[in-house]
Design an enzyme around this catalytic site. Structure first.
Site, PDB file in Angstrom:
ATOM      1  N   SER A 198       0.892  -1.315   0.016  1.00  0.00           N
ATOM      2  CA  SER A 198      -0.125   0.064  -0.021  1.00  0.00           C
ATOM      3  C   SER A 198       0.865   1.265   0.099  1.00  0.00           C
ATOM      4  O   SER A 198       1.619   1.363  -0.941  1.00  0.00           O
ATOM      5  CB  SER A 198      -0.967   0.026   1.196  1.00  0.00           C
ATOM      6  OG  SER A 198      -1.887   0.872   0.977  1.00  0.00           O
TER       7      SER A 198
ATOM      8  N   ASP B  21     -10.090  -4.783  -5.103  1.00  0.00           N
ATOM      9  CA  ASP B  21      -9.674  -3.587  -4.131  1.00  0.00           C
ATOM     10  C   ASP B  21     -10.118  -2.210  -4.284  1.00  0.00           C
ATOM     11  O   ASP B  21     -10.094  -1.651  -5.108  1.00  0.00           O
ATOM     12  CB  ASP B  21      -8.032  -3.478  -4.443  1.00  0.00           C
ATOM     13  CG  ASP B  21      -7.552  -2.687  -3.100  1.00  0.00           C
ATOM     14  OD1 ASP B  21      -8.167  -2.177  -2.303  1.00  0.00           O
ATOM     15  OD2 ASP B  21      -6.138  -2.877  -2.878  1.00  0.00           O
TER      16      ASP B  21
ATOM     17  N   HIS C 125      -7.881  -5.616  -0.715  1.00  0.00           N
ATOM     18  CA  HIS C 125      -6.692  -4.814  -0.142  1.00  0.00           C
ATOM     19  C   HIS C 125      -5.780  -5.418   0.888  1.00  0.00           C
ATOM     20  O   HIS C 125      -5.983  -5.217   1.850  1.00  0.00           O
ATOM     21  CB  HIS C 125      -7.000  -3.470   0.182  1.00  0.00           C
ATOM     22  CG  HIS C 125      -5.739  -2.387   0.637  1.00  0.00           C
ATOM     23  ND1 HIS C 125      -5.030  -1.870  -0.682  1.00  0.00           N
ATOM     24  CD2 HIS C 125      -5.324  -1.821   1.448  1.00  0.00           C
ATOM     25  CE1 HIS C 125      -4.338  -1.179  -0.259  1.00  0.00           C
ATOM     26  NE2 HIS C 125      -4.480  -0.943   1.237  1.00  0.00           N
TER      27      HIS C 125
END
Length: 312
Positions: free
Chosen positions: A191, A250, A277
């Site tokens: 991320s 996601d 995610h």
């Protein structure tokens, strides 16, 4: 609230924030960014030579490594000695967590990932320098971020055109991690950490880092929208080998954002899993991790042999 769900608006100037380097001294792991159902300053470039793996018996509290020193206790069993012995030929990877995580949480979240890559690599972890408020209600301790890009000293991965307050401190933290735990063959980021790994790869391409690495693994990563980062992505494609893993569903970092980052690399390896995610560790992605690291491991062996032949 996770980094991509922030409703904070972007701002060109942010108020000063308190910066602390006090980090948890326990093992380093992932964070509230990962669903609970998952198991999961610029300077000239230096030499790319990769010395033997090493570990420090005393590390700063924001650094954690899976490397175990060889035991000198004669009462320890032979089996235990073999388990703790460091393989100098294994790859070393520095893992960089996401927004609202820290190194210790990332290590815990990556337990299954570590088992997959253990044949080829040792993992180390570093914690971001900037504290953020925990608004998730999940009770996570010491949430951190690598830089701020909103007017309320927070971060959103979808924010475009904002600043990158605290990024210089982040570069120093990573440089310290490389100095104390490295050098590293590769970087792995999730991320916001994947965004940071992409930036570091772009900076290395432009010879703006005081250290080098040979590959990157980016999971749910994306291009930084901060104005000060745009120049890093310009001009040539990033030539370092890269693996990009992202989720088809996601909602925090849509797959198109991850694909945009992958397109900045020359000949990237990409894998799209069917979920959201988090760091996937089951199904076909296991073979993707293993195949990529097997290639990187083989390249390391070839490099080592060339160095030894040159030294003869």
């Amino acid at each position: 609230m996770s980094e991509e769900q922030s409703n904070s608006s972007c701002a060109s100037n942010l108020p000063s924030a308190s910066i602390t380097t006090e980090m948890p001294s326990g093992p380093v792991s992932t964070s509230s960014e990962t669903p609970s159902t998952s198991t999961e300053t610029p300077s000239a470039s230096t030499s790319s030579q990769i010395p033997l793996s090493s570990s420090s018996s005393q590390l700063p509290s924001n650094l954690t490594s899976n490397l175990a020193p060889e035991t000198s206790n004669p009462s320890t069993s032979t089996c235990a000695e073999k388990e703790k012995k460091i393989d100098p030929m294994k790859l070393k990877i520095l893992c960089i967590h996401g927004h609202r995580q820290n190194g210790a949480k990332f290590k815990v979240k990556l337990a299954a990932f570590r088992k997959i890559v253990d044949k080829y690599a040792y993992l180390s972890y570093v914690t971001a320098p900037h504290a953020v408020a925990d608004t998730t209600g999940g009770g996570d301790q010491d949430p951190r971020t690598w830089w701020y890009n909103t007017e309320d000293n927070n971060y959103s991965g979808k924010c475009l055109g904002g600043p990158a307050y605290g990024f210089e401190e982040t570069l120093e933290v990573v440089k310290t991690g490389v100095r104390d735990l490295g050098p590293f063959d590769g970087l792995m980021g999730f991320s916001q950490g994947g965004c940071l790994v992409g930036l570091l790869a772009a900076m290395q391409q432009k010879r703006l880092l005081p250290y080098r690495f040979r590959f990157v693994i980016i999971i749910s990563g994306y291009l930084s929208g901060s104005l000060v980062h745009r120049g890093f992505y310009e001009h040539n494609l990033i030539t370092i080998p890269s693996l990009h893993v992202y989720g088809e569903t996601d909602s925090m970092i849509p797959k198109e954002m991850s694909e945009s980052l992958a397109n900045k690399f020359n000949d990237p390896v990409t894998f799209e899993h069917p979920n959201g995610h988090y760091v996937p560790v089951s199904g076909p992605v296991k073979a993707v991790y293993e195949d990529f690291l097997a290639d990187m491991y083989q390249q390391r062996l070839i490099y080592r042999q060339e160095v030894e032949r040159t030294a003869e």
